[in-house]
Design a protein around this motif. Sequence first.
Motif, PDB file in Angstrom:
ATOM      1  N   ALA A  53       1.008  -0.984   0.401  1.00 38.67           N
ATOM      2  CA  ALA A  53       0.101  -0.018   0.010  1.00 38.67           C
ATOM      3  C   ALA A  53       0.957   1.125   0.046  1.00 38.67           C
ATOM      4  CB  ALA A  53      -0.285   0.047   1.617  1.00 38.67           C
ATOM      5  N   TYR A  54       1.568   1.030   0.836  1.00 38.04           N
ATOM      6  CA  TYR A  54       3.182   2.445   0.906  1.00 38.04           C
ATOM      7  C   TYR A  54       3.336   2.396  -0.495  1.00 38.04           C
ATOM      8  CZ  TYR A  54       7.609   4.732   1.593  1.00 38.04           C
ATOM      9  OH  TYR A  54       8.326   5.887   1.803  1.00 38.04           O
ATOM     10  N   ILE A  56       1.990   1.857  -2.822  1.00 35.67           N
ATOM     11  CA  ILE A  56       1.327   1.766  -4.393  1.00 35.67           C
ATOM     12  C   ILE A  56       1.518   3.732  -4.305  1.00 35.67           C
ATOM     13  CG2 ILE A  56      -1.413   1.801  -5.491  1.00 35.67           C
ATOM     14  CD1 ILE A  56      -1.464  -0.919  -4.097  1.00 35.67           C
ATOM     15  N   GLU A  57       0.502   4.210  -2.494  1.00 39.50           N
ATOM     16  CA  GLU A  57       0.816   5.780  -2.884  1.00 39.50           C
ATOM     17  C   GLU A  57       1.712   6.234  -3.136  1.00 39.50           C
ATOM     18  OE1 GLU A  57       1.133   8.226   0.951  1.00 39.50           O
ATOM     19  OE2 GLU A  57      -0.687   6.994   0.860  1.00 39.50           O
ATOM     20  N   ARG A  58       3.171   5.885  -3.220  1.00 44.88           N
ATOM     21  CA  ARG A  58       4.952   6.225  -4.066  1.00 44.88           C
ATOM     22  C   ARG A  58       5.060   6.588  -5.207  1.00 44.88           C
ATOM     23  NH1 ARG A  58       6.851  10.225  -0.352  1.00 44.88           N
ATOM     24  NH2 ARG A  58       8.945   9.731  -0.658  1.00 44.88           N
ATOM     25  N   GLY A  60       2.782   5.539  -7.799  1.00 44.35           N
ATOM     26  CA  GLY A  60       2.176   6.254  -8.538  1.00 44.35           C
ATOM     27  C   GLY A  60       1.195   5.089  -9.343  1.00 44.35           C
ATOM     28  N   GLY A  61       1.252   3.935  -8.913  1.00 49.38           N
ATOM     29  CA  GLY A  61      -0.213   3.208  -9.076  1.00 49.38           C
ATOM     30  C   GLY A  61       0.233   1.857  -8.568  1.00 49.38           C
ATOM     31  N   ARG A  62      -0.662   0.528  -8.614  1.00 43.60           N
ATOM     32  CA  ARG A  62      -0.596  -0.652  -8.689  1.00 43.60           C
ATOM     33  C   ARG A  62       0.527  -1.577  -9.448  1.00 43.60           C
ATOM     34  NH1 ARG A  62      -4.758  -2.805  -5.839  1.00 43.60           N
ATOM     35  NH2 ARG A  62      -4.599  -4.867  -6.790  1.00 43.60           N
ATOM     36  N   ALA A  65       3.925  -1.001  -8.384  1.00 44.40           N
ATOM     37  CA  ALA A  65       4.124  -1.612  -7.127  1.00 44.40           C
ATOM     38  C   ALA A  65       4.178  -2.605  -6.645  1.00 44.40           C
ATOM     39  CB  ALA A  65       2.567  -0.852  -5.866  1.00 44.40           C
TER      40      ALA A  65
END
Length: 122
Positions: A53-54, A56-58, A60-62, A65
């Motif tokens: 989840a971190y 994905i946020e950092r 910019g997308g799944r 990540a």
Amino acid sequence: LISILAGVLSAITGPIVKSTLQNVTMPQMRGQAFALLNTFDDLGRGLGPAFVAYLIERLGGRRNAFNVGICGWILCGVLNGLLFFTVEADEEKVRLGVEQMVTENDKNATCERINLGQSKHR
């Protein structure tokens, strides 16, 4: 397709790692070895989703990540593959160690029987 392949290959890793760990660890050390394995396995299961989840946020997308996550799996796969070069020697060391323990136990049992036999005749 990659997700299916990753899922299938990751499912067989657990039993293989556990059986290998059992074969390369002396019986008196297996409890500690499995405790370490389970601790780190549980940490990965517990912290893995938060880490993704971190990412994905950092990132910019799944997709980005999960690509980082797959790189981690590939690294672990390579490290597991390298066990191929050492596992037979490690299993042999354990086999010899167990044989030595059995021999020492047999010697001790024989000495105890001799000592018991001598004390009965006194």
